[in-house]
Design a protein around this motif. Structure first.
Motif, PDB file in Angstrom:
ATOM      1  N   VAL A   1      27.223  -8.889  -9.339  1.00 32.62           N
ATOM      2  CA  VAL A   1      26.021  -8.169  -8.920  1.00 32.62           C
ATOM      3  C   VAL A   1      25.570  -8.630  -7.535  1.00 32.62           C
ATOM      4  N   ILE A   2      25.735  -9.898  -7.235  1.00 31.99           N
ATOM      5  CA  ILE A   2      25.344 -10.430  -5.926  1.00 31.99           C
ATOM      6  C   ILE A   2      26.114  -9.727  -4.808  1.00 31.99           C
TER       7      ILE A   2
ATOM      8  N   ALA B   1      18.214  -3.054  -1.909  1.00 32.79           N
ATOM      9  CA  ALA B   1      18.660  -4.044  -2.893  1.00 32.79           C
ATOM     10  C   ALA B   1      17.888  -3.891  -4.204  1.00 32.79           C
ATOM     11  N   TYR B   2      16.570  -3.632  -4.109  1.00 33.30           N
ATOM     12  CA  TYR B   2      15.786  -3.400  -5.326  1.00 33.30           C
ATOM     13  C   TYR B   2      16.312  -2.179  -6.084  1.00 33.30           C
TER      14      TYR B   2
ATOM     15  N   ALA C   1      23.697  -7.676 -17.055  1.00 38.38           N
ATOM     16  CA  ALA C   1      22.695  -8.640 -17.508  1.00 38.38           C
ATOM     17  C   ALA C   1      22.098  -9.413 -16.333  1.00 38.38           C
ATOM     18  N   ALA C   2      22.903  -9.630 -15.305  1.00 38.84           N
ATOM     19  CA  ALA C   2      22.443 -10.424 -14.159  1.00 38.84           C
ATOM     20  C   ALA C   2      21.459  -9.663 -13.275  1.00 38.84           C
ATOM     21  N   SER C   3      21.428  -8.339 -13.363  1.00 38.57           N
ATOM     22  CA  SER C   3      20.590  -7.576 -12.437  1.00 38.57           C
ATOM     23  C   SER C   3      19.099  -7.820 -12.679  1.00 38.57           C
TER      24      SER C   3
ATOM     25  N   LEU D   1      16.662  -9.418  -9.899  1.00 40.31           N
ATOM     26  CA  LEU D   1      15.488  -8.652  -9.479  1.00 40.31           C
ATOM     27  C   LEU D   1      14.253  -9.550  -9.453  1.00 40.31           C
ATOM     28  N   LYS D   2      14.083 -10.320 -10.505  1.00 39.06           N
ATOM     29  CA  LYS D   2      12.944 -11.238 -10.584  1.00 39.06           C
ATOM     30  C   LYS D   2      13.029 -12.305  -9.496  1.00 39.06           C
TER      31      LYS D   2
END
Length: 125
Positions: A34-35, A46-47, A56-58, A62-63
């Motif tokens: 995802v990075i 990016a948002y 799951a990593a997104s 985001l946070k």
């Protein structure tokens, strides 16, 4: 007036917003996928990518990006419209080792991997 040491401790005068998450209960391999999607993208793009990526990593990233944005705008006085993802990386954290019982008294090991994730936002020149 703050001394130079106090200014450095508060992070005032830096040209970036940084956020670090340590011991995230997700493998660094999964996060790196995802990075790679958001590196060198501006903040809004990016948002958007993170909101619509079914990984799951997104949600974790985001946070973390919102935290880095808040650090850049609040602590360092950077402009939100000019921010982009300058650096983002995930390194391997400690592995939690668990045991799964198997037939005939045997046992298999389960490795629950963790990662340390860092996001750095900078202003475009």
């Amino acid at each position: 007036m703050l001394s130079k040491r106090e200014r450095k401790a508060l992070g005032i005068g830096k040209d970036e917003g940084r956020a670090v998450l340590k011991y995230a209960r997700i493998s660094s391999r999964k996060v790196k996928i995802v990075i790679d999607l958001i590196k060198n993208k501006n903040l809004e793009e990016a948002y958007g990518i993170l909101r619509f990526t079914p990984k799951a990593a997104s949600s974790i990233l985001l946070k973390l990006m919102k935290s880095a944005e808040a650090n850049a705008v609040t602590n360092n006085g950077l402009d939100k419209e000019d921010l982009y993802v300058a650096e983002a990386y995930a390194t391997q954290g400690p592995t939690l080792k668990r045991i799964m019982p198997r037939a005939q008294g045997r046992a298999n090991r389960i490795n629950k991997r963790t990662s340390h994730i860092t996001v750095v936002l900078k202003e475009k020149e």
